[in-house]
Structures are given as structure tokens and as C-alpha cells.
Write a protein that holds these residues in place. Structure first.
Motif, PDB file in Angstrom:
ATOM      1  N   GLU A 119       8.992  10.765  -5.138  1.00 32.74           N
ATOM      2  CA  GLU A 119       7.544  10.565  -5.168  1.00 32.74           C
ATOM      3  C   GLU A 119       7.262   9.134  -4.753  1.00 32.74           C
ATOM      4  OE1 GLU A 119       6.226  13.633  -8.702  1.00 32.74           O
ATOM      5  OE2 GLU A 119       6.429  11.509  -9.204  1.00 32.74           O
ATOM      6  N   GLY A 121       3.883   6.142  -3.693  1.00 28.23           N
ATOM      7  CA  GLY A 121       2.473   5.773  -3.600  1.00 28.23           C
ATOM      8  C   GLY A 121       2.319   4.622  -2.634  1.00 28.23           C
ATOM      9  N   LEU A 132      -4.544   2.382  -5.136  1.00 28.08           N
ATOM     10  CA  LEU A 132      -3.746   3.496  -4.638  1.00 28.08           C
ATOM     11  C   LEU A 132      -4.531   4.192  -3.526  1.00 28.08           C
ATOM     12  CD1 LEU A 132      -1.207   5.319  -4.992  1.00 28.08           C
ATOM     13  CD2 LEU A 132      -2.576   6.663  -6.611  1.00 28.08           C
ATOM     14  N   THR A 135      -0.532   9.175  -1.730  1.00 27.14           N
ATOM     15  CA  THR A 135       0.685   9.562  -2.434  1.00 27.14           C
ATOM     16  C   THR A 135       1.511  10.464  -1.529  1.00 27.14           C
ATOM     17  OG1 THR A 135      -0.336  11.500  -3.458  1.00 27.14           O
ATOM     18  CG2 THR A 135      -0.404   9.441  -4.714  1.00 27.14           C
TER      19      THR A 135
END
Length: 147
Positions: A119, A121, A132, A135
Motif C-alpha cells: 500500500e 500514499g 494526501l 493512494t
């Protein structure tokens, strides 16, 4: 997040060498800011050449940074003699990519013998504040290095 043990004691040097050989990352001015087993932060300065029609950094540039962050994070946990390829990713664009610089932060969720799931960001930095902007989830495959 779980702490991972690298299979290759030279993971830092090998992952850095793999990253440095990627001319696309050099072209984009992306560098390694932090690296630990299963984790990496890449950094990129803003450049007007990377923008789309509204002045935001293009989604393709953001995706390239996220993909590479996932790749480096996954590669830190692979055995000596490995190479790596992305086999799948999904990107969610959450906010306009407008900032003085950008950070692509990736972590391994589940390492595997062949496939590793990550994962990541992407963060825009403005006046010291991180936002942010995107993603990614990605799956990367370990390959035997070819001569």
C-alpha cells in the motif's frame, strides 16, 4: 505495521542500486528519502513540466512515483539474486496534486515467496503541511535475476 526482516542482508545497497538504474526515476527527479525493510519514502520536487492542463501534477507522474515506491518497498524483502516487476496496481486520486514537493510512501502489507502486496500514499507538501493526494495498492512479483 509489522516489522519485517530482510532476506538479503545487503537489501539497502541492492535496492538502492535497482532504483538508481531506473532512468525514468532520474528523469522525474525522484530520489530515495528513507528506506527500511518493507518500507520506503521517495521524494520528488515540483516541476511545471509534470503538470496537466490545470497546473496539477499529472496523474501519470503521481502513479509512477507510487508504483516505484511499492516496488522498492517490496524489493527490500526479496532474497539476493531477485529482480522485480509490478503485476497489478490500483490508484485512487483523492485531491489535486499541487505542492512544492511530493512524497511517495509505501509499505509492504504481505510479503510472499513470489508475490508481495503493498500500500502507498502520495503526499503533496505545501508550507510544511502534507496533504494526501493519492493512494495505491500494488502487487509485485519476484523474479530470478537474468544475466
Amino acid at each position: 505495521m509489522p516489522r519485517f526482516e530482510p532476506k538479503n542482508p545487503d537489501y539497502r545497497a541492492v535496492a538502492t542500486d535497482m532504483f538508481v538504474r531506473q532512468r525514468a526515476m532520474q528523469t522525474l527527479g525522484i530520489s530515495i528519502a528513507r528506506m527500511e525493510p518493507g518500507e520506503v519514502d521517495l521524494a520528488m520536487p515540483y516541476a511545471p513540466e509534470f503538470t496537466q492542463q490545470n497546473g496539477f501534477v499529472h496523474a501519470g507522474i503521481i502513479t509512477a512515483g507510487l508504483d516505484n515506491a511499492c516496488g522498492v518497498a517490496a524489493f527490500t524483502l526479496m532474497p539476493a539474486g531477485s529482480d522485480i516487476l509490478t503485476v497489478e496496481f490500483k490508484t485512487n486520486l483523492l485531491a489535486p496534486a499541487k505542492g512544492e514537493r511530493f512524497v511517495f510512501r509505501a509499505t509492504v502489507v504481505k510479503p510472499g515467496r513470489t508475490l508481495t502486496f503493498c500500500e502507498a500514499g502520495a503526499y503533496a507538501l505545501n508550507d510544511g503541511v502534507e496533504t494526501l493526494v493519492a493512494t495505491m495498492t500494488g502487487t509485485l512479483m519476484a523474479l530470478a535475476r537474468r544475466g
